[in-house]
Each structure stands twice: as C-alpha cells, then as structure tokens.
Design an enzyme around this catalytic site. Structure first.
Site, PDB file in Angstrom:
ATOM      1  CG  HIS A  53      -1.758  -1.153   1.436  1.00  0.00           C
ATOM      2  ND1 HIS A  53      -2.960  -1.309   0.794  1.00  0.00           N
ATOM      3  CD2 HIS A  53      -1.606  -2.260   2.214  1.00  0.00           C
ATOM      4  CE1 HIS A  53      -3.532  -2.443   1.171  1.00  0.00           C
ATOM      5  NE2 HIS A  53      -2.732  -3.044   2.035  1.00  0.00           N
TER       6      HIS A  53
HETATM    7  C1  BDR Z   1      -2.541   0.618   5.513  1.00  0.00           C
HETATM    8  O1  BDR Z   1      -2.622   0.043   6.821  1.00  0.00           O
HETATM    9  C2  BDR Z   1      -1.380  -0.512   7.183  1.00  0.00           C
HETATM   10  O2  BDR Z   1      -1.522  -1.882   7.388  1.00  0.00           O
HETATM   11  C3  BDR Z   1      -0.416  -0.259   6.067  1.00  0.00           C
HETATM   12  O3  BDR Z   1       0.837   0.181   6.569  1.00  0.00           O
HETATM   13  C4  BDR Z   1      -1.063   0.774   5.205  1.00  0.00           C
HETATM   14  O4  BDR Z   1      -0.635   2.067   5.536  1.00  0.00           O
HETATM   15  C5  BDR Z   1      -3.316  -0.255   4.539  1.00  0.00           C
HETATM   16  O5  BDR Z   1      -4.660  -0.330   4.891  1.00  0.00           O
END
Ligand code: BDR
Ligand code: CA
Length: 312
Positions: A240
């Site tokens: 992400h």
């Molecule tokens: C987001 O939540 C965290 O698990 C990751 O670092 C990312 O920023 C994804 O939903």
C-alpha cells in the site's frame, strides 16, 4: 531536475518500510524529514522501526521526529497479525545508531514548513493524527503545503470491514480534519493499493537483487504475504504505502478521478468510511481530492525491483 521536497509521515510497518526504501533512494525526492505516528504498532515500535530503516538504508541525514502515540478520539488499535509483534514481520535490523529529532513531530512539521522557501508535499501513510494536529494547531502552515499525497481510505472497498480502511479506521476524526482542511489531497486508497501487490515470484525478484534492501523485503514480506494470500482475494501482498511514493515518482502510471471525499464519523456501520462522490452532477467546487483508482502493476513492481537494486 528539481527535486520534490517532501515530508513522510509513517507508522512503520512492513509496507511503510518499503515506501521509505523506495523514497530514500530516489533522486527525484528531497526528503526533509520523516515523522512517526502510532498505527500498525505502538509508537515506541513504529519509531524504533523507522529509525532502524532510515539508518540501515544509509540515510542518517534525514531527521526522524516522534509523533502521536494514540488517535484523537478512538481507542488505540494496532495490527500485529499483519505486521508482526515488532511491526516488521520476521525481519531483523540492527539497533539504530540515530536518535529521534529533538522536536516532536507536529512541531517539526510546523517549523520545517514555516522555514521552507518552497512548498512541501506531505506524504502520510499511516493514521492521520500528526497531520490533523498540525492543521488544527497551526493552520497558517497550510499555505506552505503543496499537497498531501496520502495512503488511506477507499472509494469502493475497505479492509477492516466493507467500507473502512485501516489508516482511516484507526483515527477517523483525524482523517476528517485532514479531508476538510482545504489542502489539496491525493488519496491512494485501497482502490489502487490492492492492485499494487507483489506475488511470490515478484518477492523472489526483490530477493534476487542480492542487496540488503532485497533481502529485507523478502524477509519482511514472509508472514505479510501469507496473510494476504489467505485472507484476501489477492494472489500476493498489497504494498500500500509504496503507492503514495510511486504517485510522486510516476503519476503518469496512475489513473485518477477528481471528487469530493467525506470521512464519516457518525455512521453506525460506516464510522471511518471515506465516502467518495464522483457524480457528474455533484457540486464540483467542493471537490477536495484526486482519488487514485488504477495503476500499471508491472511498472510498479519493476520500480520496486530497481529501488532494491540501487542499494548495492
Ligand atoms: C494501511 O494500513 C497498514 O496496514 C499499512 O501500513 C497501510 O498504511 C493499509 O490499509
Ligand atoms: Ca502504513
């Protein structure tokens, strides 16, 4: 070529670490600092991880400032099931030899923006607590913010439930403040980040670079990859936070849609949802975000491989 001045705000975190690895090697970015917030893990762990990543990957020159240890209103929520007890899966990094900056994150952000002759782009990839406090306590710095390129939310999907994404779920009130702030926002939400995944073959390509970055990614992705493959519809793990950095480096690879994003802080079933209005008949004068929807995944993966290669 002029570099883009940025401050990253992270809750390191496996994909936060990859985002830092990608950003720190790029000659297109001038990283003025990294601020840290609680999210994937508690603040002591996300701070430790951030210092370790910045130090281990050779960027002791970048100041790291410690931010908020809990959300504005909601009780703290961390995610060891995804990111491990340490926050970096099973990856182990040496103890950091650098210390946090003497200013707290919000003061660091304020002073860096105030003292900058050029506008700075903020890149938050965790809960928006630090950024919301900055915009609330020091609204005059908005004029020094070029835009906010953030990872969080989703127009058409959630990951905590049908409509909530983790970063917004953790601190919805902070997210509302940021989206209502009047600052231009680029939202890299789940619509694009769930298309930005690495398969096991991709992870082996990262490892095959033979660099410390490739080794780190392969080790950190182990449990994270398994969790995605068993709990989501993806054939790999979503990276992400690296998508927000990719937007800065290669916006031409990304499909976007302008719209009005509201964060729900009242709905019984949608508290923390990013409600995105793209209707042609909406009041376009209220548009507050460019929402990223699609990416060329092959180019994204190649970019990660090249970033790892550069740590030779
Ligand atoms: C987001 O939540 C965290 O698990 C990751 O670092 C990312 O920023 C994804 O939903
Ligand atoms: Ca994150």
């Amino acid at each position: 070529m002029k570099k883009i001045p940025v401050i990253m705000d992270v809750d390191t975190g496996i994909d936060d670490a990859v985002a830092l690895i990608l950003a720190m090697q790029s000659d297109k970015l001038d990283i003025k600092g990294v601020t840290v917030v609680a999210g994937n893990q508690t603040l002591d762990k996300t701070l430790h991880n951030t210092l370790s990543v910045v130090d281990y990957f050779g960027r002791k020159d970048i100041p790291v400032a410690k931010g908020c240890d809990s959300p504005l209103v909601r009780a703290q929520y961390v995610d060891p099931a995804t990111h491990g007890e340490s926050g970096l899966g099973t990856a182990k990094l040496p103890q950091p030899s650098i210390q946090p900056h003497h200013l707290d994150a919000v003061t660091f952000l304020k002073e860096t923006l105030e003292n900058s002759e050029e506008k700075i782009t903020l890149v938050p990839v965790g809960p928006l607590t630090n950024i919301a406090l900055l915009l609330t306590c020091y609204p005059h710095v908005k004029e020094k913010i070029e835009k906010i390129v953030m990872m969080g939310g989703g127009a058409f999907e959630g990951n905590m439930n049908a409509v909530e994404e983790f970063n917004i779920f953790v601190d919805p009130e902070a997210a509302k403040i940021v989206f209502d702030s009047g600052v231009d926002i680029v939202m890299c939400g789940l619509d694009i980040t769930m298309k930005s995944y690495t398969t096991w073959d991709d992870i082996m390509r990262l490892k095959a670079t033979g660099t410390k970055a490739g080794d780190f990614c392969a080790e950190a992705f182990g449990v994270y990859y398994n969790r995605y493959v068993s709990n989501s519809r993806l054939p790999g793990c979503a990276v992400h936070d690296a998508v927000a950095v990719t937007y800065l480096l290669h916006p031409e690879w990304i499909k976007t849609e302008k719209g009005r994003v509201k964060v729900d802080i009242e709905g019984a079933n949608s508290y923390g949802a990013t409600v995105c209005d793209f209707r042609p008949c909406r009041d376009k004068s209220k548009d507050n975000a460019l929402v990223c929807l699609d990416i060329d995944r092959d180019k994204f993966v190649d970019l990660l491989v090249r970033a790892c290669e550069s740590y030779k």
